[in-house]
Design an enzyme around this catalytic site. Sequence first.
Site, PDB file in Angstrom:
ATOM      1  N   LYS A 292      -6.371  -5.410   2.478  1.00 36.32           N
ATOM      2  CA  LYS A 292      -7.090  -4.248   1.970  1.00 36.32           C
ATOM      3  C   LYS A 292      -7.789  -4.548   0.646  1.00 36.32           C
ATOM      4  O   LYS A 292      -7.161  -4.938  -0.328  1.00 36.32           O
ATOM      5  CB  LYS A 292      -6.092  -3.102   1.770  1.00 36.32           C
ATOM      6  CG  LYS A 292      -6.748  -1.788   1.387  1.00 36.32           C
ATOM      7  CD  LYS A 292      -5.780  -0.659   1.651  1.00 36.32           C
ATOM      8  CE  LYS A 292      -6.336   0.680   1.219  1.00 36.32           C
ATOM      9  NZ  LYS A 292      -5.451   1.782   1.632  1.00 36.32           N
TER      10      LYS A 292
ATOM     11  N   ASP B 252       0.851  -1.199   0.000  1.00 30.82           N
ATOM     12  CA  ASP B 252       0.000   0.000   0.000  1.00 30.82           C
ATOM     13  C   ASP B 252       0.886   1.247   0.000  1.00 30.82           C
ATOM     14  O   ASP B 252       1.565   1.523   0.991  1.00 30.82           O
ATOM     15  CB  ASP B 252      -0.884  -0.032   1.263  1.00 30.82           C
ATOM     16  CG  ASP B 252      -2.120   0.817   1.111  1.00 30.82           C
ATOM     17  OD1 ASP B 252      -2.258   1.493   0.082  1.00 30.82           O
ATOM     18  OD2 ASP B 252      -2.955   0.805   2.043  1.00 30.82           O
TER      19      ASP B 252
ATOM     20  N   ARG C  82       2.345   9.967  -4.672  1.00 32.10           N
ATOM     21  CA  ARG C  82       0.942   9.553  -4.767  1.00 32.10           C
ATOM     22  C   ARG C  82       0.023  10.714  -5.176  1.00 32.10           C
ATOM     23  O   ARG C  82       0.237  11.843  -4.719  1.00 32.10           O
ATOM     24  CB  ARG C  82       0.495   9.013  -3.407  1.00 32.10           C
ATOM     25  CG  ARG C  82      -0.870   8.363  -3.415  1.00 32.10           C
ATOM     26  CD  ARG C  82      -1.295   7.933  -2.033  1.00 32.10           C
ATOM     27  NE  ARG C  82      -1.478   9.081  -1.163  1.00 32.10           N
ATOM     28  CZ  ARG C  82      -1.554   9.012   0.174  1.00 32.10           C
ATOM     29  NH1 ARG C  82      -1.453   7.843   0.788  1.00 32.10           N
ATOM     30  NH2 ARG C  82      -1.716  10.099   0.886  1.00 32.10           N
TER      31      ARG C  82
ATOM     32  N   HIS D 204     -10.898  -2.347  -0.608  1.00 37.43           N
ATOM     33  CA  HIS D 204     -11.020  -0.951  -1.006  1.00 37.43           C
ATOM     34  C   HIS D 204     -11.637  -0.743  -2.381  1.00 37.43           C
ATOM     35  O   HIS D 204     -11.394   0.276  -3.051  1.00 37.43           O
ATOM     36  CB  HIS D 204      -9.631  -0.279  -0.958  1.00 37.43           C
ATOM     37  CG  HIS D 204      -9.690   1.126  -0.429  1.00 37.43           C
ATOM     38  ND1 HIS D 204      -8.720   2.054  -0.662  1.00 37.43           N
ATOM     39  CD2 HIS D 204     -10.630   1.747   0.308  1.00 37.43           C
ATOM     40  CE1 HIS D 204      -9.034   3.192  -0.085  1.00 37.43           C
ATOM     41  NE2 HIS D 204     -10.193   3.034   0.516  1.00 37.43           N
TER      42      HIS D 204
END
Length: 511
Positions: free
Chosen positions: A127, A35, A286, A129
Amino acid sequence: MANITRFFVFLSCFCFASRVGSASGNRNVLVIIGDDAGFEMQVYNNTVCKTPHLNSLASRSLTFTQAFTSVSSCSPSRSAILTGLPQHQNGMYGLHQGYHHFNSFDTVRSLPLLLNQSGIRTGIVGKKHVGPESVYPFEFAHTEENNHIMQVGRNITLIKLLVRKFLQQKDDRPFFLYIGFHDPHRCGHTNPQFGNFCEKFGNGEPGMGLIPDWTPVHYSPEEVVVPPFVQDTPAARSDLAAQYTTISRLDQGIGLILQELQAAGHDKDTLILYSSDNGIPFPNGRTNLYNSGMAEPLLLSSPLHTSRWGQTTDSFASLLDVVPTVLDWFGLEYPEYEIFGKNKLVKLTGKSLLPALKEEQSWNTVYASHDLHEVTMFYPMRIIRTGDYHLIQNLNFAMPFPIDQDFYLSPSFQDLLNRTRKGQPLHWFKTLKNYYYRPQWELYDLKSDPQETVNLADNSDYRDVLQELRSQLQAWQKVTYDPWICAPWGVLEDEGPYKDNPVCMSMDNGT
Ligand SMILES: *[C@@H]1O[C@H](CO)[C@@H](O)[C@H](O)[C@H]1NC(C)=O
Ligand SMILES: *[C@@H]1O[C@H](CO)[C@@H](O)[C@H](O)[C@H]1NC(C)=O
Ligand SMILES: *[C@@H]1O[C@H](CO)[C@@H](O)[C@H](O)[C@H]1NC(C)=O
Ligand SMILES: *[C@@H]1O[C@H](CO)[C@@H](O)[C@H](O)[C@H]1NC(C)=O
């Protein structure tokens, strides 16, 4: 005629499907996604951040030096990984959780859905998501939807036990297991007591709990490698040191999973893919589609293709290639269907990566597409990246680039804000002002300018390059039915009289 063709395609897919289900000598797939993980690993020549288990995986993998996400945001990227479709085509325009509430279109056919229909057992730990559930159904699911994300995403002892449970289920079907680590995501905005990257969670100190399988590795701010796109300041350095410690948990977690795979006797029949969802949570990373936000680690390990083990490849890969690669591994075809209505057949624009496991390929182009991260963060961008050039179109270039909640509170960003407000040197290659305000077109020549500092979009020497890249980008937008294809100067008309011949109609709002 078209209907008849489609009927036969449907039939042939169906036959394929039943064959995989009954196959003996199974082939399986394990996908591991970090992540916000980046290149902080020895495999990618970071000599400080120690990652022995990723090293060991790399010794049995082909390592891609030119792998890219199609969008630098968590849910959109995960939806693209699992559907093979860019976010603007699968509908996951932004984050899935909370009030952001983005979901893929109901008709999208994701990997877990297609594999289940072909008799393959699917599992997810960590995760997820993405949603809705009907589009992304996993048979074995331990995610943030039914557990605490800290546990299923960061507690590597629990992750190990869940992987063991999945692998030891009595079931003859081949499997697809997807592990979504929450490490090394930031933590400071939700659980600051555990440190900026949750680097203290489970370390055994008072109040931190214990993760029995984790031996934390600590780093000093002085020794970390500051990426060229991050400011070299004490605040950013201690932020990076915390990130490295969290990477030690990710790395050791990967070691445990690989051990479980071997103990279950599946190390000789399982394709393993390791990558990340988006760029690191640092400035220019990001939510950006500069190289620093778009480039990803990618290891692909096949027990059936050993000739390139331990090698690197410069062949381009996109995370849009994951679906075609997994389908190819299982010998399945992608079904023909429509998302946006009649005669708008969904076509995957990625390719299987398996040929690169045999010999070097000439792949040298990828595309990317971003619309939002948080619901408030509308900043659409369309990108083409080749070996030599990186072209970015900022569709809403007149607006300031937005900052997300998590990154805003981080020491690295607060440091840039504080320094800017006080008029102190940033030790960064940008100013906040030019980070926020971007031109419509950005063109970088990567051979002479790998850090992407000189925008050549208005340089007349590059007019032909710009034209060529723009037309390739537009062709990709067309084949992926990009609703933003006319932005920012026009309105797309594709209904009524324009149904068969969609056009961009000018708004007379610019040049
Ligand atoms: C690491 O550096 C070596 C030597 O410069 C280079 O050959 C190799 O490709 C690099 N590895 C990666 C994964 O970038
Ligand atoms: C997947 O397929 C199996 C058997 O074909 C079925 O029993 C199961 O309910 C399916 N699971 C999901 C999550 O779709
Ligand atoms: C991690 O999971 C294990 C196994 O469930 C548990 O014993 C341990 O207390 C957990 N650690 C933390 C920090 O929650
Ligand atoms: C930024 O300034 C605020 C207010 O003065 C201060 O509390 C904070 O610690 C500073 N943060 C960084 C990373 O410099």
